[in-house]
Design an enzyme around this catalytic site. Structure first.
Site, short mmCIF file in Angstrom:
data_model
loop_
_atom_site.label_atom_id
_atom_site.label_comp_id
_atom_site.label_asym_id
_atom_site.label_seq_id
_atom_site.Cartn_x
_atom_site.Cartn_y
_atom_site.Cartn_z
N ASP A 35 0.82 19.12 -21.02
CA ASP A 35 -0.05 17.94 -21.31
C ASP A 35 0.57 17.08 -22.31
OD1 ASP A 35 -1.84 15.82 -22.06
OD2 ASP A 35 -3.51 17.28 -22.59
N LYS A 39 -0.62 6.50 -23.86
CA LYS A 39 0.12 7.04 -25.27
C LYS A 39 1.34 6.55 -25.26
CE LYS A 39 -4.13 8.78 -25.33
NZ LYS A 39 -4.45 10.01 -24.81
N TYR A 54 0.88 -1.13 0.04
CA TYR A 54 -0.02 -0.09 -0.07
C TYR A 54 1.13 1.26 0.04
CZ TYR A 54 -4.16 3.08 0.94
OH TYR A 54 -4.97 3.87 0.78
N ALA A 114 0.89 13.61 -22.96
CA ALA A 114 0.63 12.33 -23.49
C ALA A 114 1.33 11.79 -24.72
CB ALA A 114 -0.70 12.28 -24.02
N HIS A 156 -21.46 10.91 -29.68
CA HIS A 156 -20.79 9.75 -30.63
C HIS A 156 -20.57 8.40 -30.17
CE1 HIS A 156 -17.58 12.13 -28.37
NE2 HIS A 156 -16.86 10.97 -28.65
N PHE A 167 -6.84 19.27 -25.42
CA PHE A 167 -7.64 17.98 -25.67
C PHE A 167 -9.16 17.95 -24.98
CE2 PHE A 167 -8.28 13.30 -24.58
CZ PHE A 167 -8.16 13.01 -25.59
N ASP A 168 -9.99 17.04 -25.41
CA ASP A 168 -11.35 17.31 -24.89
C ASP A 168 -11.38 16.95 -23.46
OD1 ASP A 168 -11.14 14.58 -25.37
OD2 ASP A 168 -12.35 14.40 -26.96
C1 PLP Z 1 -5.68 10.71 -24.17
C2 PLP Z 1 -5.06 12.13 -23.83
C3 PLP Z 1 -5.67 12.90 -22.51
C4 PLP Z 1 -6.48 12.15 -21.43
O1 PLP Z 1 -5.94 10.76 -21.16
P1 PLP Z 1 -6.76 9.74 -20.74
O2 PLP Z 1 -5.81 8.60 -20.42
O3 PLP Z 1 -7.61 9.17 -21.95
O4 PLP Z 1 -7.71 10.03 -19.48
C5 PLP Z 1 -5.22 14.13 -22.24
N1 PLP Z 1 -4.56 14.82 -23.05
C6 PLP Z 1 -4.35 14.08 -24.39
C7 PLP Z 1 -3.21 15.18 -25.26
C8 PLP Z 1 -4.50 12.98 -24.87
O5 PLP Z 1 -4.07 12.53 -25.85
#
Ligand code: PLP
Length: 464
Positions: A220, A263, A72, A222, A455, A129-130
């Site tokens: 961000d 990613k 833990y 990813a 979608h 990102f969305d």
């Molecule tokens: C996928 C992604 C996110 C969100 O990550 P999740 O692991 O899907 O929650 C944020 N920013 C970017 C640029 C992404 O490609």
């Protein structure tokens, strides 16, 4: 003679996929109400729905799954990941989360608030990102997109279409009181504009403005490794530098970062939020404990922390990135050679088909990109994703469909999963639909939809 390129790995374990017959696909897509998210994965031959969490782990990563320490507190797997993050990204503090959006939730709870404290606040960035935009708007704050104008021209060959318009950023900072700007969010690579990179010169420029106006800069990250690769091969002065060196330089400009490890972490689930300053880390800690879990595991199992510690190292090697981005580029080049309209230049993780130029006879109101995505599935069992009017949803006030400037079908390539022969198959499927494009004149009508993020669950009926 120079020998040809080949992947720097061989395959140890395989997963069977099955080519289906056209009549089976016709029945399945009808049962799925023409929504590709409703298909079962066995009904898909080549799955290009997303590159998120779909990568293949290495033998070294699977070894870490066995070695995973599930204590833990203070697990050795946590310390392995801490070492990787410190060494590769240069951040001394981090909190593990279950995926990227959870990292956003923790960071924004700390910098903006947990309720509607964001009212009146603005988070500038480059095509957020969305989920990032969702977490900003959820707190009643606004996401301001300052991506350069070239990003929206699919034919422009600008090498860094993810760049921030620095003049607009400076004007924004000058015109807006500091307390209304909780942070700047820089997305590398920029997913929403087609996996397009941000140059080091631009990161430096954003950082200088953020410092001058006292605004924290978060990345961000990813697809940070893919961004570093593009800097190496496209930006002057970086050709001789190593990927790790470039990654360290990119992150040195930032106060912290959020990461979706699904990613460039090359794992199936996981994420983190990293910080340079101890006080930023300590402020966010409370939210991580409330929403995710104790600091040394957060939203992840020990084994996943271990696999990620290795994934970050593998993703930041030139050999891996050359194979990965090279494969996406080769698919793009073969489509371009066939005269097929795609977004240029090719991004790091996906190819985007320009559906408005592909299916010119289908009316806008009949969902052109969705129509193309369904045709690719019918033709050869290839699953892509619509980025068009269905995803753009309805206007919250008038409830009318919103029609974005572009109707795209994204073919996202999972990491280390498919071979170039699979990609040749995909190109042949796209080519076959291109051949018969003039016969596709009608699209779809929505018969059922959810009030938000429609979608994922929309149901459609074929017209004509
Ligand atoms: C996928 C992604 C996110 C969100 O990550 P999740 O692991 O899907 O929650 C944020 N920013 C970017 C640029 C992404 O490609």
């Amino acid at each position: 003679m120079e020998l040809p390129f080949a992947e720097p790995w061989r395959i140890k374990s395989i997963e069977t996929i099955r080519r289906s017959r056209p009549d089976e696909r016709e029945a399945w897509i009808r049962e799925a109400r023409h929504n590709l998210f409703n298909l079962r994965s066995e009904q898909v031959y080549i799955d290009l729905l997303t590159d998120s969490g779909t990568g293949a782990m290495s033998a070294e990563q699977w070894s870490e799954i066995m070695l995973g320490d599930e204590s833990y507190a203070g697990a050795s797997s946590y310390y392995k990941l801490k070492e990787s993050i410190e060494e590769i990204l240069g951040f001394p503090h981090f909190l593990p989360t279950h995926q990227g959006r959870a990292a956003e939730n923790v960071l924004f709870s700390s910098l903006i608030g947990t309720g509607n404290e964001g009212q009146g606040m603005i988070v500038p960035g480059n095509s957020h990102f969305d989920t990032t935009k969702g977490h900003i708007e959820f707190r009643h704050a606004e996401a301001l997109d300052l991506t350069i104008a070239e990003a929206f021209d699919t034919e422009s060959e600008h090498p860094f279409k993810g760049n921030v318009d620095l003049e607009r950023l400076e004007a924004f900072f000058k015109a807006t009181p500091r307390q209304r700007i909780p942070l700047f969010m820089l997305t590398i690579t920029c997913n929403s504009s087609g996996g397009q990179p941000v140059s080091m010169e631009n990161i430096r420029g954003v950082s200088a403005l953020c410092k001058r106006f006292g605004v924290p800069l978060f990345i961000d990250s990813a697809r940070f490794a893919e961004n570093a690769y593009f800097i190496k091969v496209r930006e002057e002065g970086y050709g001789g530098k190593g990927i790790r060196e470039i990654v360290r330089e990119m992150f040195a400009f930032a106060d912290g970062a959020t990461m979706s490890s699904k990613k460039d972490g090359i794992v199936n689930i996981g994420g983190f939020v990293a910080f340079r300053a101890r006080e930023d880390f300590e402020r966010a800690m409370t939210f991580n404990i409330m929403y995710e879990g104790f600091n040394t595991y957060g939203g992840m199992a020990g084994r996943d922390l271990g696999a990620l510690s290795v994934g970050l190292r593998e993703a930041t090697t030139f050999e891996y990135l050359e194979a990965r981005i090279g494969q996406v580029g080769r698919l793009g080049a073969s489509l371009i050679a066939g005269g097929i309209p795609i977004q240029k230049p090719c991004g790091g993780h996906a190819i985007y088909l320009n559906a408005l130029r592909f299916l010119e006879a289908v009316p806008r109101g009949e969902y052109v990109a969705q129509t193309l995505a369904v045709e690719l599935y019918r033709e050869g069992g290839v699953r892509g994703v619509e980025i068009g009017a269905i995803m753009a949803d309805r206007d919250p006030v008038t409830r009318a469909d919103r029609f974005p400037a572009l109707e795209l079908v994204r073919l996202a390539i999972p990491r280390r999963v498919y071979t170039d022969l699979h990609m040749e198959y995909v190109a042949a499927v796209v080519g076959a639909v291109w051949e018969r494009r003039k016969a596709v004149t009608r699209g779809y009508r929505i018969t059922r939809e959810a009030s938000i993020l429609r979608h994922f669950t929309v149901e459609l009926e074929a017209l004509g």
